[in-house]
Design a protein around this motif. Structure first.
Motif, PDB file in Angstrom:
ATOM      1  N   GLY A 159       0.834  -1.196   0.000  1.00 10.62           N
ATOM      2  CA  GLY A 159       0.000   0.000   0.000  1.00 10.62           C
ATOM      3  C   GLY A 159       0.866   1.242   0.000  1.00 10.62           C
ATOM      4  N   GLN A 160       0.216   2.390   0.006  1.00 15.67           N
ATOM      5  CA  GLN A 160       0.920   3.663  -0.073  1.00 15.67           C
ATOM      6  C   GLN A 160       1.487   4.063   1.292  1.00 15.67           C
ATOM      7  N   LEU A 161       2.736   4.510   1.293  1.00 18.13           N
ATOM      8  CA  LEU A 161       3.382   5.067   2.479  1.00 18.13           C
ATOM      9  C   LEU A 161       4.029   6.392   2.103  1.00 18.13           C
ATOM     10  N   PRO A 162       4.288   7.260   3.082  1.00 21.20           N
ATOM     11  CA  PRO A 162       5.045   8.475   2.781  1.00 21.20           C
ATOM     12  C   PRO A 162       6.391   8.143   2.149  1.00 21.20           C
ATOM     13  N   ALA A 163       6.859   9.035   1.290  1.00 19.20           N
ATOM     14  CA  ALA A 163       8.078   8.768   0.524  1.00 19.20           C
ATOM     15  C   ALA A 163       9.284   8.490   1.404  1.00 19.20           C
TER      16      ALA A 163
END
Length: 366
Positions: A159-163
């Motif tokens: 899933g999406q995480l902060p860069a």
């Protein structure tokens, strides 16, 4: 009995043979027996004696004790929001295949998407009951990130995480995926395109909403808020949300944020007398088996669920083998599978099979 005469072999409190039992039967030291039983090795003769003795007395290794010594449990955990969602089923199958090939077993947890469940689960890893975990959160908070960074065992996030999150991560681009669906519908001549989404406070819900709005703008289509509805990522919520949308607007196409929503939308459309795709074209997301089981079959945007699962499992196993690896990030590109639910021509339904009609007798006219 070799070297022990009539002396009773030492057993554990529950009567099971121990390393002492095997050593006495084999006539070797406890240390030598332990090395062989733990796979460290020994001379060929010692290995033969110990293995024969272990088979004779019915020795079974104590998995718990072995895990304490090796700091390995042979278990890997997977935590997802809903184990009944087909997208997680496909992901789980791919992960289990990779994990099993490594000689490990997979434990699956359903979190219900609750932040407290997920952070509590991550913090319980301090007890090291698994060798590592794959987690696919639909919401990411500061508590999540802190628990991920502080985890005593390797964790991979799908899933999406902060860069800048220092965690192994496999992601997709659902914003682009929604754009593929809109592009397809616009190319088919649809202009009143609606969107049925999941909760906007989730990572996928926010990304898909942004992708839908950006895609309409790219095609110069003004957004009509009456054509946008929010529910949940489940069938019943998808059907109810579509019913609310149809009560106030007349879409000629719908994009749905996952396949469960799309099936609910399909049933709501049919119940309202709308023909799919003639009156309303329909596109889902995730491209699960469910999309191919419907009639008409659903067009759907694949977000590579199985591929994301496979890559996450491989990242986790390599992280377990070498904890010093730098954080890694992999991305799986979306793709669109076009099927009957958004076809540009009406779907022809074959006539039911049955006996051929009897030939008619020609009428005789005077």
């Amino acid at each position: 009995m070799r070297g022990v005469g009539r002396k009773r072999l030492q057993e554990s409190a529950d009567g099971r043979p121990t390393v002492h039992t095997v050593a006495a039967r084999a006539g070797v030291s406890i240390a030598s027996a332990s090395r062989v039983l733990n796979g460290v090795g020994g001379s060929p003769e010692t290995v033969r004696k110990v293995r024969e003795a272990a088979a004779e007395v019915g020795y079974v290794p104590n998995a718990i004790a072995r895990s304490l010594q090796s700091q390995r449990t042979g278990l890997v955990a997977l935590a997802v929001e809903d184990i009944g969602n087909p997208v997680y089923v496909e992901m789980m199958r791919a992960i289990e295949s990779v994990v099993a090939a490594s000689g490990r077993q997979l434990l699956v947890h359903a979190t219900g998407g609750r932040i407290d469940n997920e952070t509590a689960l991550l913090r319980r890893l301090a007890h090291r009951y698994v060798d590592g975990m794959i987690v696919s959160p639909i919401r990411v908070t500061g508590d999540h990130l802190a628990a991920l960074v502080d985890s005593p065992v390797p964790v991979v996030v799908v899933g999406q995480l902060p860069a800048d999150a220092p965690v192994d991560n496999v992601r997709t681009d659902s914003r682009t995926g929604v754009g593929l669906a809109v592009d397809h519908l616009v190319a088919a001549g649809r202009r009143r395109i609606g969107f049925v989404n999941g909760p906007l406070d989730t990572v996928p819900g926010a990304a898909r909403d942004a992708g839908f709005r950006a895609a309409l703008a790219r095609h110069g289509i003004a957004l009509d808020e009456r054509l946008v509805e929010v529910g949940d990522f489940r069938y019943a919520a998808g059907r109810a949300a579509t019913e609310r949308l149809l009560a106030r607007a007349e879409p000629d196409a719908l994009v749905c944020a996952n396949d469960l929503i799309a099936v609910g939308a399909l049933h709501a459309l049919l119940a309202a007398g709308r023909r799919v795709p003639d009156d309303v074209a329909l596109v889902g997301m995730d491209d699960t088996e469910l999309a191919r089981m419907m009639f008409p079959q659903l067009s759907s945007v694949s977000l590579g669920s199985a591929e994301r699962g496979r890559r996450a499992a491989e990242l986790l196993l390599s992280r377990i083998a070498d904890p010093s690896l730098p954080p890694r990030r992999e991305q799986v590109a979306p793709s669109l599978a076009v099927r009957a639910s958004s076809a540009t021509t009406p779907l022809s339904v074959p006539a039911p099979a049955g006996p051929a009609p009897a030939p008619r007798t020609p009428e005789v006219t005077a």
